[in-house]
Design a protein around this motif. Sequence first.
Motif, PDB file in Angstrom:
ATOM      1  N   VAL A   1     -29.308  15.514  63.213  1.00  0.00           N
ATOM      2  CA  VAL A   1     -29.780  16.328  62.457  1.00  0.00           C
ATOM      3  C   VAL A   1     -31.362  15.833  62.191  1.00  0.00           C
ATOM      4  CG1 VAL A   1     -29.892  17.186  60.136  1.00  0.00           C
ATOM      5  CG2 VAL A   1     -27.982  16.917  61.237  1.00  0.00           C
ATOM      6  N   ASP A   2     -31.631  14.549  62.282  1.00  0.00           N
ATOM      7  CA  ASP A   2     -33.042  14.178  61.981  1.00  0.00           C
ATOM      8  C   ASP A   2     -33.909  14.490  62.869  1.00  0.00           C
ATOM      9  OD1 ASP A   2     -32.589  12.373  59.832  1.00  0.00           O
ATOM     10  OD2 ASP A   2     -31.718  10.989  61.042  1.00  0.00           O
ATOM     11  N   GLU A   3     -33.447  14.368  64.398  1.00  0.00           N
ATOM     12  CA  GLU A   3     -34.116  14.990  65.502  1.00  0.00           C
ATOM     13  C   GLU A   3     -34.408  16.431  65.472  1.00  0.00           C
ATOM     14  OE1 GLU A   3     -36.608  14.638  68.977  1.00  0.00           O
ATOM     15  OE2 GLU A   3     -35.685  13.038  67.585  1.00  0.00           O
ATOM     16  N   ILE A   4     -33.361  17.224  65.142  1.00  0.00           N
ATOM     17  CA  ILE A   4     -33.820  18.530  64.758  1.00  0.00           C
ATOM     18  C   ILE A   4     -34.776  18.879  63.757  1.00  0.00           C
ATOM     19  CG2 ILE A   4     -32.444  20.845  64.063  1.00  0.00           C
ATOM     20  CD1 ILE A   4     -29.836  19.612  65.382  1.00  0.00           C
ATOM     21  N   ALA A   5     -34.547  18.136  62.499  1.00  0.00           N
ATOM     22  CA  ALA A   5     -35.594  18.453  61.481  1.00  0.00           C
ATOM     23  C   ALA A   5     -36.975  17.909  62.081  1.00  0.00           C
ATOM     24  CB  ALA A   5     -35.093  17.536  60.301  1.00  0.00           C
ATOM     25  N   ALA A   6     -37.123  16.888  62.784  1.00  0.00           N
ATOM     26  CA  ALA A   6     -38.495  16.662  63.252  1.00  0.00           C
ATOM     27  C   ALA A   6     -39.079  17.717  64.133  1.00  0.00           C
ATOM     28  CB  ALA A   6     -38.282  15.147  63.918  1.00  0.00           C
ATOM     29  N   LEU A   7     -38.156  18.425  64.886  1.00  0.00           N
ATOM     30  CA  LEU A   7     -38.874  19.511  65.782  1.00  0.00           C
ATOM     31  C   LEU A   7     -39.125  20.705  65.079  1.00  0.00           C
ATOM     32  CD1 LEU A   7     -36.540  18.522  68.786  1.00  0.00           C
ATOM     33  CD2 LEU A   7     -39.140  17.961  68.659  1.00  0.00           C
ATOM     34  N   THR A   8     -38.737  20.701  63.741  1.00  0.00           N
ATOM     35  CA  THR A   8     -38.871  22.180  63.121  1.00  0.00           C
ATOM     36  C   THR A   8     -39.886  21.908  62.008  1.00  0.00           C
ATOM     37  OG1 THR A   8     -37.036  21.586  61.576  1.00  0.00           O
ATOM     38  CG2 THR A   8     -36.398  22.757  63.464  1.00  0.00           C
ATOM     39  N   ARG A   9     -40.267  23.110  61.444  1.00  0.00           N
ATOM     40  CA  ARG A   9     -41.194  22.912  60.128  1.00  0.00           C
ATOM     41  C   ARG A   9     -40.513  22.768  58.910  1.00  0.00           C
ATOM     42  NH1 ARG A   9     -44.594  28.215  61.555  1.00  0.00           N
ATOM     43  NH2 ARG A   9     -42.268  28.818  61.891  1.00  0.00           N
ATOM     44  N   THR A  10     -39.597  21.836  59.000  1.00  0.00           N
ATOM     45  CA  THR A  10     -38.634  21.721  57.710  1.00  0.00           C
ATOM     46  C   THR A  10     -38.107  20.193  57.761  1.00  0.00           C
ATOM     47  OG1 THR A  10     -36.958  22.575  56.451  1.00  0.00           O
ATOM     48  CG2 THR A  10     -36.341  22.348  58.666  1.00  0.00           C
ATOM     49  N   THR A  11     -37.189  19.879  56.819  1.00  0.00           N
ATOM     50  CA  THR A  11     -36.942  18.748  56.438  1.00  0.00           C
ATOM     51  C   THR A  11     -35.132  18.556  56.818  1.00  0.00           C
ATOM     52  OG1 THR A  11     -36.453  18.972  54.154  1.00  0.00           O
ATOM     53  CG2 THR A  11     -38.615  18.245  54.998  1.00  0.00           C
ATOM     54  N   LYS A  12     -34.916  17.507  56.758  1.00  0.00           N
ATOM     55  CA  LYS A  12     -33.290  17.300  56.948  1.00  0.00           C
ATOM     56  C   LYS A  12     -32.704  17.892  55.749  1.00  0.00           C
ATOM     57  CE  LYS A  12     -29.907  13.625  57.804  1.00  0.00           C
ATOM     58  NZ  LYS A  12     -29.868  12.007  58.096  1.00  0.00           N
TER      59      LYS A  12
END
Length: 221
Positions: free
Chosen positions: A42-53
């Motif tokens: 989930v950390d990686e997904i958040a890092a690749l989006t304009r949002t946060t975990k």
Amino acid sequence: MTSVGEPPRPAGRARDAARTRAEILDVATQEFARSGYDGARVDEIAALTRTTKRMIYYYFGGKEQLFTAVLERAYEAIREAEQELDVEHLDPVAAIRHLAELTFDHHERHRDFIRLVSIENIHGAEHIAASEKLGRIGSPALDVIRRILAAGQESGLFTAGVDAVDLHAMITSFCFFRVANRHTFGALFGRDLVAPARREHYRTMLGDMVIAYLTAERAAG
């Protein structure tokens, strides 16, 4: 017109939330397809989006729920494609070939869907089984197949007693295998099942197999 100091309209907030959810699902689809359920973070997904975990957890509740949402959207896409099937004007043989070719095309274009389904099978379909949404989606393709089979049997073109679910499995298994097993098949047999030069060969081959199955008893008689 919005006055100074007035909070954003609910419709605007809803659009922003929808865009954020869609962006998260886009990235999550790629990450789960690439790394699997256990490997995706989930950390990686958040890092690749304009949002946060934290926002991902707010929208989806957790990694398990996020993966379920990814699956739900992937299946919704294929169901939407099935709903657009237009074969009523075709004879049964042409209709079933057209349906098989559309399935072939969809699986080829949505390779992340193939990987997601493979991952979910590894996990015993536990996310699909727990999803109320997926349980309600159904399969428009099955209704179309049933109508084609009925027309083909009534006209004497098709063998009686062919089951729509079995035929659906036959069509999708070929389409699925071609994409999912591309690399292992290529390593063992030296042939790339998704090579552009052989695409039309396999697309036609699928239709030929389905029609041969549906007409086998009549041809043998």
